[in-house]
Write a protein that holds these residues in place. Structure first.
Motif, PDB file in Angstrom:
ATOM      1  N   UNK A 263       0.840  -1.202   0.000  1.00  0.00           N
ATOM      2  CA  UNK A 263       0.000   0.000   0.000  1.00  0.00           C
ATOM      3  C   UNK A 263       0.874   1.251   0.000  1.00  0.00           C
ATOM      4  N   UNK A 264       2.132   1.079  -0.366  1.00  0.00           N
ATOM      5  CA  UNK A 264       3.076   2.197  -0.368  1.00  0.00           C
ATOM      6  C   UNK A 264       3.076   2.897  -1.722  1.00  0.00           C
ATOM      7  N   UNK A 265       3.817   3.999  -1.787  1.00  0.00           N
ATOM      8  CA  UNK A 265       4.017   4.689  -3.059  1.00  0.00           C
ATOM      9  C   UNK A 265       4.843   3.796  -3.985  1.00  0.00           C
ATOM     10  N   UNK A 266       4.740   4.021  -5.301  1.00  0.00           N
ATOM     11  CA  UNK A 266       5.510   3.216  -6.260  1.00  0.00           C
ATOM     12  C   UNK A 266       7.008   3.447  -6.082  1.00  0.00           C
ATOM     13  N   UNK A 267       7.377   4.695  -5.835  1.00  0.00           N
ATOM     14  CA  UNK A 267       8.782   5.044  -5.625  1.00  0.00           C
ATOM     15  C   UNK A 267       9.042   5.151  -4.128  1.00  0.00           C
ATOM     16  N   UNK A 268       9.830   4.218  -3.585  1.00  0.00           N
ATOM     17  CA  UNK A 268      10.104   4.204  -2.146  1.00  0.00           C
ATOM     18  C   UNK A 268      11.547   4.612  -1.829  1.00  0.00           C
ATOM     19  N   UNK A 269      12.195   5.234  -2.792  1.00  0.00           N
ATOM     20  CA  UNK A 269      13.587   5.656  -2.549  1.00  0.00           C
ATOM     21  C   UNK A 269      13.660   6.792  -1.531  1.00  0.00           C
ATOM     22  N   UNK A 270      12.542   7.495  -1.309  1.00  0.00           N
ATOM     23  CA  UNK A 270      12.523   8.576  -0.327  1.00  0.00           C
ATOM     24  C   UNK A 270      12.157   8.107   1.073  1.00  0.00           C
ATOM     25  N   UNK A 271      11.847   6.813   1.217  1.00  0.00           N
ATOM     26  CA  UNK A 271      11.503   6.277   2.530  1.00  0.00           C
ATOM     27  C   UNK A 271      12.752   6.149   3.406  1.00  0.00           C
ATOM     28  N   UNK A 272      12.542   5.998   4.729  1.00  0.00           N
ATOM     29  CA  UNK A 272      13.656   5.772   5.640  1.00  0.00           C
ATOM     30  C   UNK A 272      14.081   4.301   5.566  1.00  0.00           C
ATOM     31  N   UNK A 273      15.390   4.076   5.533  1.00  0.00           N
ATOM     32  CA  UNK A 273      15.942   2.729   5.502  1.00  0.00           C
ATOM     33  C   UNK A 273      16.340   2.319   6.926  1.00  0.00           C
ATOM     34  N   UNK A 274      15.714   1.245   7.420  1.00  0.00           N
ATOM     35  CA  UNK A 274      15.987   0.755   8.772  1.00  0.00           C
ATOM     36  C   UNK A 274      16.842  -0.503   8.719  1.00  0.00           C
ATOM     37  N   UNK A 275      17.659  -0.679   9.736  1.00  0.00           N
ATOM     38  CA  UNK A 275      18.423  -1.903   9.911  1.00  0.00           C
ATOM     39  C   UNK A 275      17.888  -2.648  11.125  1.00  0.00           C
ATOM     40  N   UNK A 276      18.211  -3.938  11.201  1.00  0.00           N
ATOM     41  CA  UNK A 276      17.744  -4.764  12.314  1.00  0.00           C
ATOM     42  C   UNK A 276      18.148  -4.119  13.639  1.00  0.00           C
ATOM     43  N   UNK A 277      17.183  -3.987  14.562  1.00  0.00           N
ATOM     44  CA  UNK A 277      17.451  -3.358  15.851  1.00  0.00           C
ATOM     45  C   UNK A 277      17.002  -1.916  15.933  1.00  0.00           C
ATOM     46  N   UNK A 278      16.720  -1.283  14.770  1.00  0.00           N
ATOM     47  CA  UNK A 278      16.181   0.074  14.765  1.00  0.00           C
ATOM     48  C   UNK A 278      14.715   0.056  15.185  1.00  0.00           C
ATOM     49  N   UNK A 279      14.270   1.190  15.718  1.00  0.00           N
ATOM     50  CA  UNK A 279      12.871   1.341  16.130  1.00  0.00           C
ATOM     51  C   UNK A 279      12.147   2.304  15.192  1.00  0.00           C
ATOM     52  N   UNK A 280      10.831   2.110  15.074  1.00  0.00           N
ATOM     53  CA  UNK A 280       9.976   3.049  14.338  1.00  0.00           C
ATOM     54  C   UNK A 280       8.763   3.370  15.203  1.00  0.00           C
ATOM     55  N   UNK A 281       8.405   4.652  15.245  1.00  0.00           N
ATOM     56  CA  UNK A 281       7.247   5.110  16.011  1.00  0.00           C
ATOM     57  C   UNK A 281       6.166   5.551  15.044  1.00  0.00           C
ATOM     58  N   UNK A 282       5.045   4.857  15.087  1.00  0.00           N
ATOM     59  CA  UNK A 282       3.878   5.212  14.283  1.00  0.00           C
ATOM     60  C   UNK A 282       2.993   6.126  15.124  1.00  0.00           C
ATOM     61  N   UNK A 283       2.849   7.368  14.724  1.00  0.00           N
ATOM     62  CA  UNK A 283       2.119   8.360  15.517  1.00  0.00           C
ATOM     63  C   UNK A 283       0.603   8.199  15.455  1.00  0.00           C
ATOM     64  N   UNK A 284       0.119   7.166  14.765  1.00  0.00           N
ATOM     65  CA  UNK A 284      -1.320   6.907  14.723  1.00  0.00           C
ATOM     66  C   UNK A 284      -1.727   6.085  15.934  1.00  0.00           C
TER      67      UNK A 284
END
Length: 408
Positions: A263-284
């Protein structure tokens, strides 16, 4: 013509089961319940809604209607041993009325099935859940998105009926399997409650750990978020296509796995690249996560997320596994609430400033070795919870396999 001999039978039972309409095996006419139950009336007559059928029927969970309405719709009363069947929405779901509900009413979205002598409710209930019958129900149900079945069509539904002794044998066996599932489900609930209580005591420092020599660890220290974590803003220049989303149960998972599509955009080169052990916070905000969910990347070596997420990784001296538990316990909720702006919820999205998130949020952090001890202790409980979850899953699959062979 469909072969009516089930593939799995108990020894000593050879008679071919017969097809009977529901109407022919009920002692009372299958009928609707209360048209309008009114507001909850304390001390009145309990009534059963179709949504109540999603779990076991327990008196304390039911709403009540007034004595006047109950008397007006006395024809919709159910007694112990009756089957309550959902007519709308999740059609086909049913429950047997337990002894604790010897008298109760139904709402209009449900129907009462009171069986004649010689028919075992548990067996008939399982027959009502079979795929063959569900296909029949869906073929006669009205509507495409919101489905329902009429009483006339329900009465004419045919069920497969062996003799009474075989019905009872099957019912007893399936009841023992259901009992096992209920026991495991209760064990799972108790373990989760235990972990929740322990976490509250650990993170409030009412419970403290000691080092391997039995000595107390140093006092916990107050830190700003930026002291413990580095923000991750690495863009996806390598065009990694493993687009992630946050699942409350599974953490950061592939969108393809979670949604069965991207469900993402076709071009995901502008997304953040995470590595194993990184965290992401979803503000929803979501169920169980009133201030949004924070999850680590554990299942993959790399993945990408939308720039709407706030991403970060622990600095040296800060244990990833400890903070996974800390965040999941909601220990950051109060701090996030302080920085969430007025009118914060915009289509479920919290208005949280990245700068304030890192600069203003405070944490009380134990020594690294105590972090590790806490994480190991809580992970051991998680392992037990996961083990019971797997037992529940396997037992349900076992029952499903039995039903497919016991019922045509």
């Amino acid at each position: 013509m469909t072969d009516l001999h089930p593939r799995l039978r108990f020894k000593g039972f050879d008679r071919k089961p017969s097809l009977e309409s529901l109407e022919s095996i009920t002692k009372k006419k299958i009928s609707y319940g209360i048209v309008q139950a009114g507001p909850n009336f304390e001390g009145g007559m309990p009534y059963i809604k179709s949504t109540d059928l999603n779990s076991e029927l327990i008196l304390s969970r039911l709403e009540c209607t007034s004595p006047e309405i109950a008397k007006k719709y006395s024809r919709s009363e159910v007694t112990s041993g009756d089957i309550v069947f959902s007519l709308r929405g999740n059609i086909g779901i049913s429950r047997i009325v337990p002894e604790s509900l010897t008298v109760a009413n139904l709402t209009q979205g449900t129907a009462r099935i009171s069986l004649k002598k010689g028919f075992v409710a548990k067996y008939i209930q399982e027959e009502l859940r079979t795929l063959r019958l569900k296909r029949r129900i869906h073929s006669v149900s009205k509507g495409s998105t919101f489905q329902e079945i009429s009483l006339a069509d329900l009465r004419q539904l045919e069920v497969l009926v062996p003799d009474c002794q075989e019905q009872q044998k099957i019912a007893n066996f399936l009841s023992s399997v259901d009992s096992k599932i209920s026991q495991l489900t209760e064990k799972h609930r108790l373990l989760k409650d235990y972990k929740k209580g322990v976490m509250q005591q650990i993170f409030s420092q009412k419970i403290r750990f000691k080092d391997d020599d039995g000595n107390a660890f140093p006092d916990w220290e107050e830190k700003h978020f930026v002291d413990a974590f580095t923000r991750v803003i690495t863009k996806n220049k390598e065009n990694n296509e493993n687009v992630l989303t946050i699942s409350a149960q599974k953490g950061l998972v592939s969108q393809l796995e979670y949604f069965n599509k991207s469900v993402s955009a076709k071009d995901v080169t502008g997304y953040y690249l995470l590595e194993k052990g990184d965290f992401a916070y979803n503000k929803s905000y979501s169920k169980g996560y009133p201030m949004g969910a924070i999850k680590p990347l554990k299942q993959y070596s790399k993945g990408v997320v939308s720039t709407l997420y706030i991403c970060f990784r622990p600095k040296n001296g800060y244990n990833e596994a400890y903070f996974e538990q800390y965040f999941d316990a909601g220990m950051l909720n109060r701090e996030i609430a302080k920085i969430a702006q007025e009118g914060a919820r915009n289509h479920g999205l919290l208005n949280v400033s990245v700068k304030e998130f890192f600069d203003d949020i405070k944490l009380t952090v134990p020594h690294l070795k105590e972090q590790q001890k806490i994480a190991e202790f809580l992970q051991a409980i998680d392992k037990k919870i996961d083990g019971v979850s797997e037992q529940i899953k396997q037992t349900k699959e076992f029952k499903k396999g039995l039903l497919q062979q016991m019922f045509v």
